[in-house]
Design a protein around this motif. Structure first.
Motif, PDB file in Angstrom:
ATOM      1  N   ILE A  46      69.173  66.018  78.992  1.00 58.32           N
ATOM      2  CA  ILE A  46      69.522  66.992  77.954  1.00 58.32           C
ATOM      3  C   ILE A  46      68.419  67.010  76.888  1.00 58.32           C
ATOM      4  O   ILE A  46      67.921  68.072  76.506  1.00 58.32           O
ATOM      5  N   ILE A  69      70.866  75.347  78.592  1.00 58.48           N
ATOM      6  CA  ILE A  69      70.948  73.917  78.919  1.00 58.48           C
ATOM      7  C   ILE A  69      71.867  73.712  80.111  1.00 58.48           C
ATOM      8  O   ILE A  69      71.552  72.954  81.033  1.00 58.48           O
ATOM      9  N   LEU A  76      78.594  68.414  78.818  1.00 59.51           N
ATOM     10  CA  LEU A  76      77.321  67.926  78.290  1.00 59.51           C
ATOM     11  C   LEU A  76      77.415  67.682  76.784  1.00 59.51           C
ATOM     12  O   LEU A  76      76.954  66.656  76.281  1.00 59.51           O
ATOM     13  N   ILE A  93      74.648  68.450  70.179  1.00 60.52           N
ATOM     14  CA  ILE A  93      73.451  69.025  70.800  1.00 60.52           C
ATOM     15  C   ILE A  93      72.835  70.042  69.841  1.00 60.52           C
ATOM     16  O   ILE A  93      71.612  70.081  69.677  1.00 60.52           O
TER      17      ILE A  93
END
Length: 186
Positions: free
Chosen positions: A73, A96, A107, A119
Motif C-alpha cells: 500500500i 489503490i 486495505l 491511508i
C-alpha cells in the motif's frame, strides 16, 4: 520467488538490493519498489544473510503477510505521489484497490490498524512532502504544483500544506531561500 522489502522507496534502495542479491549469487527477474522477483528458491542461510545485509542499509526483508500488504500500500502511494505525473483516472481509493486487487475497505482498515493513521492521511503527508520538494526546486509556481499533485485548487493545496507544516507554501518558499542563502555564506 517473490520477496518483499520494507523501506525500499528509491532508486538508491533498488541499487543496494541489486548488489546484495549479486553478492549472494541470487539472480533476479525484476526489482521494483518494495518487491523483488528472484529466479531461485532462496535457502534459509541466504535469507538470513540477505536479511542481515539489508538491515545494515536500513532495509528490512518482510515475512509477515500483513506487513507485506501494508508495505505494498505504501509503495503504491509513494510511486503515485513521487514518481508518476499522470493523473489517476479514478479516485485514490479505487486506484489503490485496483493496483493491489483488494477491497479498499479491507486495505483501509488494515492500514489504520497497523500504522495508526488512515491511508488518506498518509497520502496527504506524502503529497505535502512532494509539494515541499517542488517548492524548493523553484521550477514550478503554486498553480503548477497544485495541478501536478492533483489538488482541485491552489487554496486546497495551501490549506493542507498549512495544516501539515504549520506554514503557508509562500512562507515555506521564503524560508527555504533564507536557509539556502545562509548555507551559501558559509
Amino acid at each position: 520467488m517473490k520477496l518483499y522489502i520494507k523501506y525500499m522507496v528509491s532508486l538508491r534502495c533498488k541499487l543496494m538490493v541489486k548488489q546484495e542479491l549479486e553478492r549472494l549469487g541470487l539472480h533476479y527477474t525484476s526489482i521494483d519498489l518494495g518487491a523483488i522477483e528472484i529466479v531461485e528458491t532462496i535457502t534459509e542461510k541466504q535469507k538470513i544473510q540477505l536479511k542481515r545485509n539489508l538491515s545494515l542499509s536500513g532495509l528490512e526483508l518482510l515475512d509477515d503477510k500483513k506487513n507485506i500488504l501494508i508495505d505494498k500500500i505504501k509503495n503504491v502511494i509513494i510511486e503515485m505521489v513521487h514518481y508518476t505525473d499522470e493523473v489517476p483516472k479514478v479516485n485514490y481509493s479505487e486506484y489503490i484497490s485496483e493496483k493491489l486487487d483488494y477491497d479498499y475497505t479491507y486495505l483501509s482498515n488494515l492500514f489504520s490498524e497497523v500504522k495508526g493513521i488512515t491511508i488518506q492521511h498518509f497520502i496527504i503527508k506524502h503529497k505535502i512532502e512532494r509539494a515541499k520538494e517542488l517548492i524548493l526546486y523553484d521550477q514550478l509556481n503554486l498553480s503548477e504544483i497544485s495541478y501536478k499533485l492533483h489538488y482541485s485548487s491552489v487554496a486546497h493545496l495551501s490549506t493542507q500544506f498549512k495544516k501539515v507544516t504549520g506554514h503557508s507554501p509562500t512562507y515555506y518558499k521564503k524560508l527555504g531561500k533564507t536557509r539556502r542563502g545562509n548555507l551559501e555564506n558559509l
